[in-house]
Design an enzyme around this catalytic site. Structure first.
Site, PDB file in Angstrom:
ATOM      1  N   CYS A   1      70.982  50.342 -10.847  1.00 16.92           N
ATOM      2  CA  CYS A   1      70.982  48.923 -10.472  1.00 16.92           C
ATOM      3  C   CYS A   1      71.361  48.023 -11.654  1.00 16.92           C
ATOM      4  O   CYS A   1      71.637  46.848 -11.461  1.00 16.92           O
ATOM      5  CB  CYS A   1      69.625  48.510  -9.900  1.00 16.92           C
ATOM      6  SG  CYS A   1      68.288  48.438 -11.111  1.00 16.92           S
TER       7      CYS A   1
ATOM      8  N   HIS B   1      57.620  35.872 -15.511  1.00 13.26           N
ATOM      9  CA  HIS B   1      58.439  36.534 -14.497  1.00 13.26           C
ATOM     10  C   HIS B   1      59.039  37.779 -15.139  1.00 13.26           C
ATOM     11  O   HIS B   1      59.641  37.713 -16.215  1.00 13.26           O
ATOM     12  CB  HIS B   1      59.550  35.596 -14.023  1.00 13.26           C
ATOM     13  CG  HIS B   1      60.569  36.267 -13.158  1.00 13.26           C
ATOM     14  ND1 HIS B   1      60.325  36.600 -11.849  1.00 13.26           N
ATOM     15  CD2 HIS B   1      61.828  36.674 -13.427  1.00 13.26           C
ATOM     16  CE1 HIS B   1      61.398  37.185 -11.345  1.00 13.26           C
ATOM     17  NE2 HIS B   1      62.325  37.232 -12.279  1.00 13.26           N
TER      18      HIS B   1
ATOM     19  N   HIS C   1      61.417  42.261  -9.925  1.00  7.84           N
ATOM     20  CA  HIS C   1      60.988  42.483  -8.541  1.00  7.84           C
ATOM     21  C   HIS C   1      60.636  43.947  -8.324  1.00  7.84           C
ATOM     22  O   HIS C   1      61.091  44.812  -9.071  1.00  7.84           O
ATOM     23  CB  HIS C   1      62.102  42.068  -7.568  1.00  7.84           C
ATOM     24  CG  HIS C   1      62.360  40.596  -7.594  1.00  7.84           C
ATOM     25  ND1 HIS C   1      63.219  40.019  -8.502  1.00  7.84           N
ATOM     26  CD2 HIS C   1      61.854  39.592  -6.846  1.00  7.84           C
ATOM     27  CE1 HIS C   1      63.231  38.711  -8.298  1.00  7.84           C
ATOM     28  NE2 HIS C   1      62.417  38.426  -7.300  1.00  7.84           N
TER      29      HIS C   1
ATOM     30  N   ASP D   1      62.312  51.230  -2.495  1.00  2.00           N
ATOM     31  CA  ASP D   1      63.380  52.235  -2.421  1.00  2.00           C
ATOM     32  C   ASP D   1      63.409  53.158  -3.645  1.00  2.00           C
ATOM     33  O   ASP D   1      64.443  53.706  -3.996  1.00  2.00           O
ATOM     34  CB  ASP D   1      64.739  51.555  -2.237  1.00  2.00           C
ATOM     35  CG  ASP D   1      65.101  50.626  -3.396  1.00  2.00           C
ATOM     36  OD1 ASP D   1      64.300  50.497  -4.357  1.00  2.00           O
ATOM     37  OD2 ASP D   1      66.188  50.026  -3.346  1.00  2.00           O
TER      38      ASP D   1
ATOM     39  N   ARG E   1      60.328  50.937  -6.808  1.00  2.00           N
ATOM     40  CA  ARG E   1      61.272  50.690  -7.908  1.00  2.00           C
ATOM     41  C   ARG E   1      60.942  49.321  -8.488  1.00  2.00           C
ATOM     42  O   ARG E   1      61.259  48.298  -7.890  1.00  2.00           O
ATOM     43  CB  ARG E   1      62.713  50.731  -7.421  1.00  2.00           C
ATOM     44  CG  ARG E   1      63.726  50.327  -8.506  1.00  2.00           C
ATOM     45  CD  ARG E   1      65.158  50.506  -8.045  1.00  2.00           C
ATOM     46  NE  ARG E   1      65.471  49.799  -6.829  1.00  2.00           N
ATOM     47  CZ  ARG E   1      66.110  48.623  -6.756  1.00  2.00           C
ATOM     48  NH1 ARG E   1      66.499  48.002  -7.846  1.00  2.00           N
ATOM     49  NH2 ARG E   1      66.361  48.073  -5.580  1.00  2.00           N
TER      50      ARG E   1
ATOM     51  N   CYS F   1      62.072  46.834 -10.702  1.00  2.43           N
ATOM     52  CA  CYS F   1      63.341  46.451 -11.312  1.00  2.43           C
ATOM     53  C   CYS F   1      63.041  45.268 -12.239  1.00  2.43           C
ATOM     54  O   CYS F   1      62.784  44.160 -11.783  1.00  2.43           O
ATOM     55  CB  CYS F   1      64.324  46.072 -10.200  1.00  2.43           C
ATOM     56  SG  CYS F   1      65.967  45.718 -10.792  1.00  2.43           S
TER      57      CYS F   1
END
Length: 144
Positions: free
Chosen positions: A62, A99, A102, A106, A114, A116
């Site tokens: 990703c 932050h 996310h 999956d 995951r 990410c």
């Protein structure tokens, strides 16, 4: 340690501030840790709180660092996020309210998650530096 925005602006690189304080996202495949597979832990760039381990890191293709689980689920907060017309689960730090990125359903088994995460929200502590950086208790993760 101060988490006031003006102090953070002075202490962080612009991309680190944008990601952690303004829910920003760095470019995929053009960030510091997306393909780093060295042994160590990843800590919150603001508070230094340990968040993820290289043991749980995997190549997700990703373009951002991806992990199957955090070191301690209690250190993260998940929030429903509908920004950019998407339905996602945002991941923030409990301590500094940064932050991170996310979490998606999956990922690989057994957790199927995951995480990410933006490299700009993290600092990597290599396995061999854990003791000197004050994270000696995490050395046991890498003992075989």
């Amino acid at each position: 340690m101060s988490y006031e925005k003006e102090d953070l602006k002075k202490r962080l690189k612009p991309i680190q501030f944008e990601v952690t304080q303004n829910n920003g996202t760095e470019r995929p495949f053009e960030n510091e840790y997306w393909n780093l597979m060295d042994e160590g832990i990843y800590v919150d760039i603001i508070s230094g709180e340990p968040l993820f381990s290289s043991i749980e890191k995997f190549e997700s293709n990703c373009g951002w660092p991806s992990f199957t689980k955090p070191l301690n689920e209690e250190s993260l907060v998940e929030k429903f996020d509908t920004s950019f017309g998407m339905r996602r689960t945002e991941v923030r730090t409990k301590k500094s309210d940064s932050h991170l990125g996310h979490v998606f359903p999956d990922g690989p088994p057994p957790e199927g998650l995951r995480y990410c995460i933006n490299s700009a929200a993290l600092k990597f502590i290599p396995k061999n530096d854990l003791e000197k950086e004050g994270y000696g208790e995490y050395k046991k993760l890498f003992e075989k």
